[in-house]
Design a protein around this motif. Sequence first.
Motif, PDB file in Angstrom:
ATOM      1  N   TYR A   1     -42.814  44.463  87.437  1.00 22.85           N
ATOM      2  CA  TYR A   1     -43.808  45.476  87.821  1.00 22.85           C
ATOM      3  C   TYR A   1     -44.904  44.859  88.692  1.00 22.85           C
ATOM      4  CZ  TYR A   1     -41.831  48.767  84.424  1.00 22.85           C
ATOM      5  OH  TYR A   1     -41.006  49.616  83.724  1.00 22.85           O
ATOM      6  N   LYS A   2     -45.294  43.671  88.353  1.00 25.59           N
ATOM      7  CA  LYS A   2     -46.318  42.974  89.146  1.00 25.59           C
ATOM      8  C   LYS A   2     -45.836  42.796  90.594  1.00 25.59           C
ATOM      9  CE  LYS A   2     -48.123  38.236  89.576  1.00 25.59           C
ATOM     10  NZ  LYS A   2     -48.199  36.912  88.909  1.00 25.59           N
TER      11      LYS A   2
ATOM     12  N   ALA B   1     -46.025  44.256  96.375  1.00 28.54           N
ATOM     13  CA  ALA B   1     -45.339  44.676  97.588  1.00 28.54           C
ATOM     14  C   ALA B   1     -45.877  46.010  98.094  1.00 28.54           C
ATOM     15  CB  ALA B   1     -43.838  44.777  97.324  1.00 28.54           C
ATOM     16  N   ASP B   2     -46.114  46.963  97.212  1.00 28.62           N
ATOM     17  CA  ASP B   2     -46.630  48.259  97.638  1.00 28.62           C
ATOM     18  C   ASP B   2     -48.038  48.133  98.205  1.00 28.62           C
ATOM     19  OD1 ASP B   2     -44.306  49.519  96.986  1.00 28.62           O
ATOM     20  OD2 ASP B   2     -44.992  50.266  95.047  1.00 28.62           O
TER      21      ASP B   2
ATOM     22  N   ASP C   1     -48.496  54.257  92.724  1.00 34.62           N
ATOM     23  CA  ASP C   1     -48.975  55.047  91.592  1.00 34.62           C
ATOM     24  C   ASP C   1     -47.926  55.114  90.487  1.00 34.62           C
ATOM     25  OD1 ASP C   1     -51.369  55.492  92.870  1.00 34.62           O
ATOM     26  OD2 ASP C   1     -50.798  57.463  93.655  1.00 34.62           O
ATOM     27  N   GLN C   2     -46.663  55.266  90.869  1.00 35.92           N
ATOM     28  CA  GLN C   2     -45.592  55.328  89.878  1.00 35.92           C
ATOM     29  C   GLN C   2     -45.464  54.004  89.119  1.00 35.92           C
ATOM     30  OE1 GLN C   2     -42.180  56.387  92.233  1.00 35.92           O
ATOM     31  NE2 GLN C   2     -42.500  58.601  91.976  1.00 35.92           N
ATOM     32  N   THR C   3     -45.506  52.897  89.857  1.00 39.31           N
ATOM     33  CA  THR C   3     -45.346  51.590  89.217  1.00 39.31           C
ATOM     34  C   THR C   3     -46.532  51.260  88.319  1.00 39.31           C
ATOM     35  OG1 THR C   3     -44.072  50.829  91.132  1.00 39.31           O
ATOM     36  CG2 THR C   3     -44.876  49.155  89.619  1.00 39.31           C
TER      37      THR C   3
ATOM     38  N   LYS D   1     -47.903  52.167  80.815  1.00 39.39           N
ATOM     39  CA  LYS D   1     -47.172  52.679  79.659  1.00 39.39           C
ATOM     40  C   LYS D   1     -46.467  51.550  78.920  1.00 39.39           C
ATOM     41  CE  LYS D   1     -43.696  56.171  78.430  1.00 39.39           C
ATOM     42  NZ  LYS D   1     -42.767  57.208  78.981  1.00 39.39           N
ATOM     43  N   PHE D   2     -45.929  50.597  79.682  1.00 37.65           N
ATOM     44  CA  PHE D   2     -45.185  49.500  79.069  1.00 37.65           C
ATOM     45  C   PHE D   2     -46.106  48.572  78.281  1.00 37.65           C
ATOM     46  CE2 PHE D   2     -43.383  45.245  79.040  1.00 37.65           C
ATOM     47  CZ  PHE D   2     -42.121  45.492  78.519  1.00 37.65           C
TER      48      PHE D   2
END
Length: 560
Positions: free
Chosen positions: A192-193, A198-199, A214-216, A222-223
């Motif tokens: 995720y990091k 990258a985004d 935003d999704q990540t 949540k994780f």
Amino acid sequence: MPTRPSAAAKRERQPFGRWFLGSSLYSLTLGYNTPRSFFAVAADSWPGDPVLGQRLLQAGEFAAAGSVGTVLPDSDDPPWQRPGAAPLWLDALNGFAWLRDLRDNGDPHGAMLAARLVDDWTNREWRWSPVTWKRDVLAARMVAWIRHYEWLASAADPGFAARFVFSLGRQRVHLRRVARRGMVGHEAVAVYKAMIFADLAFIRDGKHFEKSLDQTLGRLAKFVKRYVLHDGIVAERAPHLQLAVLRHLIDVRAALASAERRAPAELVAAIDRMAPMLRFFRHGDGGLSLFNGTWEGDRRLIDLVLARSGSGEVAPTMALASGFQRLSAGTSLVIADAGSPPGRGMDGIAHAGTLSFEMSAAHERLIVNCGTYPGAPRDFQHFMRYTAAHSTAVVDDVNSTEITNHGALEYRAGNVLIDRADDGGAQWLDMCHDGYRSLYGIIHRRRLWLSPDGGDLRGEDSFLGYEGRPVTVPDQRYIVRFHLHPTVKATLAQSGQAVLMRLPSGRGWRLRATGAGIGLAESIYLGEEGRVRRTEQIVLVGQVPAEGTTVKWALTRMEG
């Protein structure tokens, strides 16, 4: 927390799928709509090793995970998938964290070599492979490239930026595909990091990356809310992963701040919970306690991670969700594992060390677990997971939690109960587990008492039948083990009724026991990265009759 693997992740494990991923057709799908612009994100500020950087620059030698290999750009012997190379060495090489070693070497030629090696990788490894595109390695490489972009570009030719962005964009596409499902534990945080970095780097290239970011961030938030337990300890219950995950989250927070974005509340809360628990796992020498595959670690890095966390909260005395306990008095510190082993999916490196403890006196370690480190001999890594490699009790040479052939845990030591009390400055721990109940009808109970001045640690190890019943398979041998740090010198004394221990500082401790025979035996210590050291262990040996038995012991500081 474990989830079903995505289609891309499944392909990586199937022969036809691996062929497809490595094909030109799949490679073409990675280059679709590749971003053209790049925004530098939070330059890397973690310290490198200038000595390793100098070795790579001057001799072309890359050292990692106990192995050394030649790494030269445009070589006839490319290193990235070199046959016969150690897997951990290849992981470290393809992860590119060594860029900071070249950077901190201070030689301006370091950036030139680094840029040439990045170009060499992009030229040779443009197709997927199970070695160079492995998910955790891919995530580490993306973050390292992004954080060192400006340093790399400063010494590269004018076309480097376009080649760099094109390759990075393709790697991002594949990482997103294999990150949809099937991630567990610390790897999920690292992936995720990388996606967030990258985004952020491509955010100026269109709204597509805004949505992805935003999704990540939502998925990471949540994780970590589930993965970081309520007491602040990661689900694998491993101190070295506590350090690694906290560092990842601090990096994400810094990257978002560099882009003038606010980190999710769940991420900030996780950092605030984790930092005190990292302090919880530190011994008097500043290194980590050796539970669940941990080694002592880099004390300077631990200090830096704690400083950057922004949390000044002191280490608590207990971790209610994970079960770890900490007794501290005078210059003595005891850290005990009084919790159940990690659950399924989090147990890949977990050890069968329930009710084990470690003890340090001031800045010196006295009682330890054997530990392990990345790159340790494979057999040693396996055996260090055994109960016998921990300072706890073993019945009939059987692990208190079964370690299966594929590395997961079965028949875990369960019903781990803890009672804690303070009395006039003295501290009590009363713990038990039922890991030997199904085989022998035995419950292992351990009681610890630390005096107010820290000069006296007393213990009782009891082997009793379940709920007061007789032991179902009596006369099994038990061994209570106290593994000693390699710097401790031990000798039998008092006609074999006690063991005297001398620390490097000259301070002495004595262990006496009643209810069992006492002796010294060989042991090994893997708590220092890259070293297998011989040491000793104190053993208390006896048998468990049908009515059960108790061995009492006292570890006392010797004055003068």
